[in-house]
Design a protein around this motif. Sequence first.
Motif, PDB file in Angstrom:
ATOM      1  N   ALA B  53     -30.195 -32.969 -53.410  1.00 37.20           N
ATOM      2  CA  ALA B  53     -29.896 -33.664 -52.177  1.00 37.20           C
ATOM      3  C   ALA B  53     -28.895 -33.093 -51.420  1.00 37.20           C
ATOM      4  N   VAL B  54     -27.696 -32.414 -52.097  1.00 38.13           N
ATOM      5  CA  VAL B  54     -26.496 -31.846 -51.727  1.00 38.13           C
ATOM      6  C   VAL B  54     -26.960 -30.533 -50.933  1.00 38.13           C
ATOM      7  N   GLY B 373     -13.505 -34.536 -55.795  1.00 38.38           N
ATOM      8  CA  GLY B 373     -12.240 -33.662 -55.663  1.00 38.38           C
ATOM      9  C   GLY B 373     -10.937 -34.447 -54.777  1.00 38.38           C
ATOM     10  N   TYR B 374     -11.022 -35.429 -54.563  1.00 36.07           N
ATOM     11  CA  TYR B 374      -9.947 -36.172 -53.867  1.00 36.07           C
ATOM     12  C   TYR B 374      -9.216 -37.077 -54.534  1.00 36.07           C
ATOM     13  N   SER B 375      -8.139 -37.483 -54.002  1.00 36.86           N
ATOM     14  CA  SER B 375      -7.450 -38.719 -54.551  1.00 36.86           C
ATOM     15  C   SER B 375      -7.575 -39.632 -53.565  1.00 36.86           C
ATOM     16  N   PRO B 376      -8.174 -40.809 -54.169  1.00 36.35           N
ATOM     17  CA  PRO B 376      -8.636 -42.097 -53.333  1.00 36.35           C
ATOM     18  C   PRO B 376      -7.282 -42.548 -52.676  1.00 36.35           C
ATOM     19  N   GLY B 402     -15.495 -34.090 -43.400  1.00 35.23           N
ATOM     20  CA  GLY B 402     -14.647 -33.391 -42.308  1.00 35.23           C
ATOM     21  C   GLY B 402     -13.410 -33.710 -41.952  1.00 35.23           C
ATOM     22  N   THR B 403     -12.886 -33.327 -40.845  1.00 37.06           N
ATOM     23  CA  THR B 403     -11.601 -33.845 -40.555  1.00 37.06           C
ATOM     24  C   THR B 403     -11.403 -34.212 -38.782  1.00 37.06           C
ATOM     25  N   SER B 421     -16.691 -30.477 -44.585  1.00 37.97           N
ATOM     26  CA  SER B 421     -17.706 -31.473 -43.920  1.00 37.97           C
ATOM     27  C   SER B 421     -18.685 -31.837 -45.215  1.00 37.97           C
ATOM     28  N   LEU B 422     -19.096 -30.762 -45.779  1.00 35.75           N
ATOM     29  CA  LEU B 422     -20.010 -31.274 -46.628  1.00 35.75           C
ATOM     30  C   LEU B 422     -19.409 -31.915 -47.839  1.00 35.75           C
ATOM     31  N   LYS B 423     -18.245 -31.348 -48.540  1.00 32.26           N
ATOM     32  CA  LYS B 423     -17.564 -32.089 -49.763  1.00 32.26           C
ATOM     33  C   LYS B 423     -17.358 -33.458 -49.207  1.00 32.26           C
TER      34      LYS B 423
END
Lengths: 438, 438
Positions: B53-54, B373-376, B402-403, B421-423
Amino acid sequence: MFRTARPAAALTLSLALLGCAAGQALGQGVDLSAAEADRAVQAVRSTPGFTAAVAHLDRDHDRIVAETITLTEIPAPPFQEAARARAYMAMLEAAGLSDVEMDAEGNVMGLRRGTGPAGGPVVVIAAHLDTVFPEGTDVTVRREGTKLHAPGIGDDTRSLAVLLGYVRALDAAKLTTTRDILFVGNVGEEGPGDLRGVRHLFTQGRYKDRIAAFFSMDGTLAPRITSGAVGSRRYRVTFKGPGGHSYGAYGLVNPMAAMGTTVVEMNRITTPLRPRTTYATSVVGGGTSVNSIPDAIWLEVDMRSESPQELARLDKQFLAIVDAAVQQENATRSTAAGPVSAEVKLIGDRPTGATRENAPIVRITAAAVRAAGYSPILGSGSTDSNMPISLGIPAVTIGSGGTGGRAHALDEWIDVAKPESLKGMTVGLAALLAMAER
Amino acid sequence: MFRTARPAAALTLSLALLGCAAGQALGQGVDLSAAEADRAVQAVRSTPGFTAAVAHLDRDHDRIVAETITLTEIPAPPFQEAARARAYMAMLEAAGLSDVEMDAEGNVMGLRRGTGPAGGPVVVIAAHLDTVFPEGTDVTVRREGTKLHAPGIGDDTRSLAVLLGYVRALDAAKLTTTRDILFVGNVGEEGPGDLRGVRHLFTQGRYKDRIAAFFSMDGTLAPRITSGAVGSRRYRVTFKGPGGHSYGAYGLVNPMAAMGTTVVEMNRITTPLRPRTTYATSVVGGGTSVNSIPDAIWLEVDMRSESPQELARLDKQFLAIVDAAVQQENATRSTAAGPVSAEVKLIGDRPTGATRENAPIVRITAAAVRAAGYSPILGSGSTDSNMPISLGIPAVTIGSGGTGGRAHALDEWIDVAKPESLKGMTVGLAALLAMAER
C-alpha cells in the motif's frame, strides 16, 4: 444635503471669518439691497400670472404628492440613479418642457424657454435624484394622514415632484420669463457621489457657460437659505495585516484593533460649535471568517466644517490618529507574520465657500421667504450648491416646503398638510421667477 | 481546524483539570497501554499488504498532488461547499468505494466494506470540504517547486486528496480489514459551519449508531494528535442606534463608537497561556453611507479555551465589555433620537472535552506516529473531533503529512516534497488499519 440653521448676523460673521469680502466674490452679480429685493419679489407676486400659478399648485397638490410617492418608491442609491432618472425624464417630458435629455453623467433635464434670445443666460433649478440608502433598502412609502414615511422622501424626492408642479403651474398660468429656466434632476449629491452630477453640469454639460444662477431645492424647510458651502473631507482607510487562524495564530497583530482604536480616538475629538465642525465614523467592513484574524478592515469617515482652517485641523488630527493606532497595534501584538499598516484614500473633498449675503440670488430668495410669511434662516451646508459656489456662480439651496425630519435615517418622513406645503412652494416659485427676470 | 502542540504530560494535566477522569469517559474503549499499541501498529506495518500500500502511495503521489490542486481550485466557502462536494463524490466513486452518497447536510462519503458482518462497527476517516475563505477569493494554486500556495490548500484540501490515495492504495495492495471503513468529505468544519457536517453524521446520518472510532484528518503536521477538544463561544453583536445625517444630526449616539470601544477593550484582555485561551475580533460590517451616522454595525468575535472555566470567564468579560461600551456611548452623545443598544447573538458554541490519553484510538495513533519515526505531539484543538468527543465516541484529529503554514491566511501554503509527504501519510494509514482490526 444638510444645512445648519443660523441667524443672518452669524452668517455675515462667518463669511468675514472665511475671508469672503464682497469684492473677492466675483461673478455673483451686482449687490442688491434687501429693499430692492423685496420690490423685485413683490413685482412677481403681484401679477395675475403668479396668482394663477399658485392656484394651479393648489389644484395640482394631490398629483405632486402622488408623484413624490411614485419617485420615492424607485430606489436610487448612489451611482444607481438610472431607473429613477428615466422615470423623472419621462415626467419632465410629460410636463411639457423642451430639449428633455439625459446627459453623459446621468442627470436629466428639460428647458422652459424664456422670451430672451436663444442661447442666453439660464436660471437652473435642480433637485437631486439620489438617496443615501443602499441597494435593497425598503423604500415603500407608509402614509399616516398627511405624514409620509420612507427613506429619501424628503431628501430629496419631494423636491423632484415640486419642480414638476412648478412647470405645470407656469404653463397653466401662461407665465413667461425673460430668461430660460432649466429644470434638472441630478445625480450624485449624496456621499460617495461627491457632487458628480452638478460637477458635470457646470464643467462639461451643454449649458455650462450659460448658467447665470443656480437653485438647488433640497429638503423641505422653506425659510432656510443655504448660501454657505460647508467643506468636507472623506476618507476610506483600509487597515491591513497578515491575518491568520484565530486560535493557531493567536497573538499576531489584528487590523481590527487598529480600526477600533481609530474609531474610539476619533469619537473623542471635540469640535467647535462655531464655525460648525463635525465628523462621523460612518461605514465599516472586513474580515475573513469568525475564526480568522482578519487581514483587512476598512473604515469610512466624514469630516465637515464651515471653516477651512477647522477642517484642515480636524483632517490632521484624524490622520495622526490612524498613524498612532497602527503603531500602537504593532507595538502591542506580534508582527512576526507582518505588521499592520493603513492605506488612506481620500474619497471626498468639497471646498468651503459662500455666495455673499448681498448677492442678488441671496437677497431675492430672502425676500421670497419673507413674502411668504417666514423669517429667512441663512446658513451653510454641504449641498449641490457647493459646486457653483466654488466656481463663483450665484447659488443657493432652498427648501421644497412642508415639514419633514430624520433625513438619512430609515424613519425619514415628510408632512404634506396642504396649507404649509403650498405656502412653502411659493418661496421657490417667486425666487425662481424673480431671478429669471434679472 | 487548529490545534496546539503540547507534550503529552501537559495534556494529562489538562485532562485532569477538565475533570475527565478515566472512569467518566465511557464509550472510548478499554484502556490500552503504549506497549500494546506499539505491538498492534507493528502487526499492521509488518504485513506485505501494508508495504504494498505504501509503495502504491509512492507511485500515486503525483496524482494525489494533482487532485489536491484540482480540489483546492473549486471554491468551498462555508455553506457553499456543494460544487466541491460533487467533485469529491465523483472521485470517491472513481476510487472504487461502495454506497457513495451525499447526505442531507451535504457531506459526501463512500464505504470500504470489511470482512465483518454487514451493519457492524464502522471506522470513519474524514476530511472537511469547506475553507474559511469567502466567495470571490482567488483560489488559484501557485506552484514553486514542491511548494504549493493557495487559500485552503493545507486546511483541509490536501487531506481530501490523501484519503483518495488511501482508498486506491488499499485496493492495489488487496488489503482487507475486519471493520468497514467510511471515507468522508464533510461540510461545515470552519467558523460559521459550527460543525454542522459532523453533527449531522453523528446525530442524523445513516451510520450514526455504527461509528466505533473517528479520525479527522485536518492540516498537515503528521506527529500531531489532537485528542482534546478546545471549546469555543462565538458571537455576532449588532450595535443599533437611531442613525441620521452626519452633519445635520451631529451629536447623536453612534453605534460605531460602541463597536470600536468593544474592539479596543476586548483586545486589552490578557488570557492565560495554559490552559490556552484565545479570542479574536474577526469580522465587522455596517453603515448607511459615508455621510450618515450608521444605524447598525455588527461585529463577530471568537473565543476559545482548553478550559471551560477560562472560556466562561472570557465569555463573561466580553459580554460586560459590550454592555459597558453601549452605556458609555449613551452617556457620551445625545440619545435625543434614541439610544444605542446591542443585540447579542450566540453563533457558535462548541463544548470542551477530551478523548482520554489511554483510549485505544489515542494510544494507537501515537504508536503510528512513533512507528513512522516522529515523536507524538498530543494537544487540544477545535476540529471536527469536538463533536464525537462531546458524545463520548473515540476520536482524534491527525495530519495529512508534508509541511504547511499560514492556515486561514491568503498566503497559506503546503510543501509536497515526497519523502516527508509520504512518511506523513503512513501515520494515518497505519492508525486507520490498526483501528479497523479492533
